[in-house]
Design a protein around this motif. Sequence first.
Motif, short mmCIF file in Angstrom:
data_model
loop_
_atom_site.label_atom_id
_atom_site.label_comp_id
_atom_site.label_asym_id
_atom_site.label_seq_id
_atom_site.Cartn_x
_atom_site.Cartn_y
_atom_site.Cartn_z
N THR A 1 -21.21 -1.29 27.08
CA THR A 1 -20.51 -1.15 25.81
C THR A 1 -21.28 -1.87 24.72
O THR A 1 -22.26 -2.58 24.99
N VAL A 2 -20.83 -1.73 23.50
CA VAL A 2 -21.45 -2.43 22.38
C VAL A 2 -21.43 -3.93 22.63
O VAL A 2 -22.43 -4.62 22.40
N LEU A 3 -20.32 -4.45 23.13
CA LEU A 3 -20.23 -5.89 23.41
C LEU A 3 -21.18 -6.27 24.53
O LEU A 3 -21.89 -7.28 24.43
N TYR B 1 -24.64 -6.33 23.11
CA TYR B 1 -24.84 -7.50 22.25
C TYR B 1 -25.05 -8.75 23.10
O TYR B 1 -25.98 -9.52 22.87
N GLU C 1 -10.18 -3.19 24.46
CA GLU C 1 -11.38 -2.35 24.47
C GLU C 1 -12.52 -3.10 23.80
O GLU C 1 -12.31 -3.85 22.86
N GLN C 2 -13.71 -2.85 24.30
CA GLN C 2 -14.89 -3.47 23.72
C GLN C 2 -15.48 -2.53 22.70
O GLN C 2 -15.56 -1.33 22.93
N GLY C 3 -15.84 -3.06 21.55
CA GLY C 3 -16.39 -2.22 20.50
C GLY C 3 -16.90 -3.05 19.35
O GLY C 3 -17.43 -4.13 19.54
N VAL C 4 -16.69 -2.54 18.14
CA VAL C 4 -17.17 -3.19 16.93
C VAL C 4 -16.00 -3.31 15.96
O VAL C 4 -15.21 -2.38 15.82
N SER C 5 -15.90 -4.47 15.34
CA SER C 5 -14.95 -4.68 14.25
C SER C 5 -15.65 -5.47 13.16
O SER C 5 -16.31 -6.47 13.46
N ALA D 1 -19.79 -7.25 17.30
CA ALA D 1 -19.28 -6.94 18.63
C ALA D 1 -17.94 -7.62 18.80
O ALA D 1 -17.77 -8.78 18.40
N ARG E 1 -11.04 -5.22 20.98
CA ARG E 1 -9.98 -4.61 20.19
C ARG E 1 -8.75 -4.44 21.08
O ARG E 1 -8.88 -4.08 22.24
N PRO F 1 -8.58 -5.29 15.74
CA PRO F 1 -9.52 -6.32 16.18
C PRO F 1 -8.81 -7.54 16.74
O PRO F 1 -7.87 -8.05 16.14
#
Length: 116
Positions: free
Chosen positions: A3-5, A8, A35-39, A43, A46, A51
């Motif tokens: 995932t994005v996280l 990162y 959930e892992q993502g972007v806010s 990274a 959520r 977030p």
Amino acid sequence: MATVLDDYLDSLDEPARAAFEHVRRLATALAPDAEQGVSYGMAALRYRGKPLLGFRAAKEHLSIFPFSPAAIDAVRERLTGYELSKGTVRFTAATPLPDDVVLDIVRHRMGEITAP
């Protein structure tokens, strides 16, 4: 699947990665469906589409962002010696955040997200 996280954290040096992995494990123990993502460009985890906790490493420190000044205020007196701002808690791999403080930040933020 990465995932994005994950990506990162994989980009960080081992002490920073280990410190953030520990914070992530604590947070996901309370919010296993996060959930892992972007806010806000970082990274993050959520929760229910909002977030929950952001992660960012800088040269001199690591930061978590609970996206809530109230979540930081709820534990402020237990973070003597750490650098705080309205929406950020800064620490280092050598001086990690206490587990109970991380858990209380996450609990507070989850409560904000689920409040009517």
